[in-house]
Motif scaffolding. Structure first.
Motif, short mmCIF file in Angstrom:
data_model
loop_
_atom_site.label_atom_id
_atom_site.label_comp_id
_atom_site.label_asym_id
_atom_site.label_seq_id
_atom_site.Cartn_x
_atom_site.Cartn_y
_atom_site.Cartn_z
N UNK A 149 0.85 -1.19 0.00
CA UNK A 149 0.00 0.00 0.00
C UNK A 149 0.89 1.24 0.00
N UNK A 150 0.47 2.23 -0.80
CA UNK A 150 1.28 3.44 -0.90
C UNK A 150 0.38 4.66 -1.12
N UNK A 151 1.02 5.81 -1.26
CA UNK A 151 0.28 7.05 -1.47
C UNK A 151 -0.18 7.22 -2.92
N UNK A 152 0.24 6.30 -3.80
CA UNK A 152 -0.18 6.38 -5.20
C UNK A 152 -1.69 6.25 -5.31
N UNK A 153 -2.25 6.80 -6.35
CA UNK A 153 -3.70 6.76 -6.52
C UNK A 153 -4.16 5.67 -7.48
N UNK A 154 -3.21 4.95 -8.08
CA UNK A 154 -3.58 3.92 -9.05
C UNK A 154 -3.06 2.56 -8.62
N UNK A 155 -3.68 1.52 -9.16
CA UNK A 155 -3.24 0.15 -8.93
C UNK A 155 -2.20 -0.22 -9.97
N UNK A 156 -1.22 -1.00 -9.58
CA UNK A 156 -0.21 -1.49 -10.52
C UNK A 156 0.21 -2.89 -10.08
N UNK A 157 0.56 -3.71 -11.06
CA UNK A 157 1.04 -5.05 -10.76
C UNK A 157 2.41 -5.22 -11.39
N UNK A 158 3.30 -5.89 -10.67
CA UNK A 158 4.66 -6.11 -11.13
C UNK A 158 5.01 -7.58 -10.95
N UNK A 159 5.61 -8.17 -11.99
CA UNK A 159 6.13 -9.52 -11.88
C UNK A 159 7.64 -9.38 -11.80
N UNK A 160 8.22 -9.83 -10.70
CA UNK A 160 9.66 -9.69 -10.48
C UNK A 160 10.41 -10.81 -11.20
N UNK A 161 11.72 -10.67 -11.27
CA UNK A 161 12.57 -11.63 -11.98
C UNK A 161 12.44 -13.05 -11.43
N UNK A 162 12.12 -13.18 -10.15
CA UNK A 162 11.96 -14.52 -9.56
C UNK A 162 10.55 -15.08 -9.72
#
Length: 190
Positions: free
Chosen positions: A20-33
């Motif tokens: 959770x952060x102060x950003x106003x949008x949702x984002x998804x990240x797939x990491x190298x692992x």
């Protein structure tokens, strides 16, 4: 209904972390692992996050598969210390031979050759004509090694990456773009 069930199964099969952060949008990240991180605004309801993940499930699945395959390839490419030393020695010999061969064909000279181990650089050419090569080139298809040698020797004629520079490379290796692309796509696996 079946699509909803499969989406829920995929979400349960793939663990993810919510940050959770102060950003106003949702984002998804797939990491190298292959791990999945969702960045969400503070106080966003979990059902909204899950709906977002369901919407992005194909993208997540595709990128996770790529990341896991790359990690598996990287693991397969790990060498023992003795294997690494032998590969460095073999790389030094092969790169010296290839450099002498292509330099003669291209009508250029060069200074000393140094074999290194760098994370992202495969070769370099100094203004004095000294060449540096990454020993991991010996683990790749031979045409990739040829491309890097030709690329660095082309700098002896054009010390830049202009159209004239690539014309010099293409004169020696017309299909260089194939190997350049291969290196960009697979280089990080080594």
């Amino acid at each position: 209904m079946e699509q909803k069930d499969s989406a829920e199964r995929i979400l349960k099969q793939i663990p993810y972390e919510i940050v959770y952060s102060a950003h106003k949008t949702l984002a998804v990240q797939v990491k190298a692992d292959g791990s999945v991180v969702v960045r969400a605004p503070k106080r966003m309801a979990k059902y909204k996050i899950e709906a977002f993940l369901k919407e992005k499930q194909d993208w997540i699945h595709t990128h996770r598969e790529k990341a896991l395959a790359a990690a598996e390839q990287k693991e397969a490419n790990r060498l023992t210390e003795a294997e690494r030393k032998a590969a460095v020695k073999r790389a030094a010999q092969m790169l010296a031979e290839k450099t002498a061969h292509f330099a003669k064909e291209m009508g250029v000279t060069y200074g000393r050759i140094t074999i290194r181990e760098q994370k992202t650089r495969w070769g370099s050419c100094s203004s004095a004509g000294n060449l540096n090569y990454n020993w991991k080139l010996v683990l790749m298809p031979e045409h990739v090694m040829d491309y890097v040698v030709i690329h660095e020797l082309a700098h002896r004629k054009e010390m830049n990456h202009s159209a004239r520079f690539y014309a010099v490379v293409a004169q020696q290796m017309p299909d260089y773009k194939v190997w350049q692309s291969w290196l960009k796509e697979h280089g990080r696996e080594y």
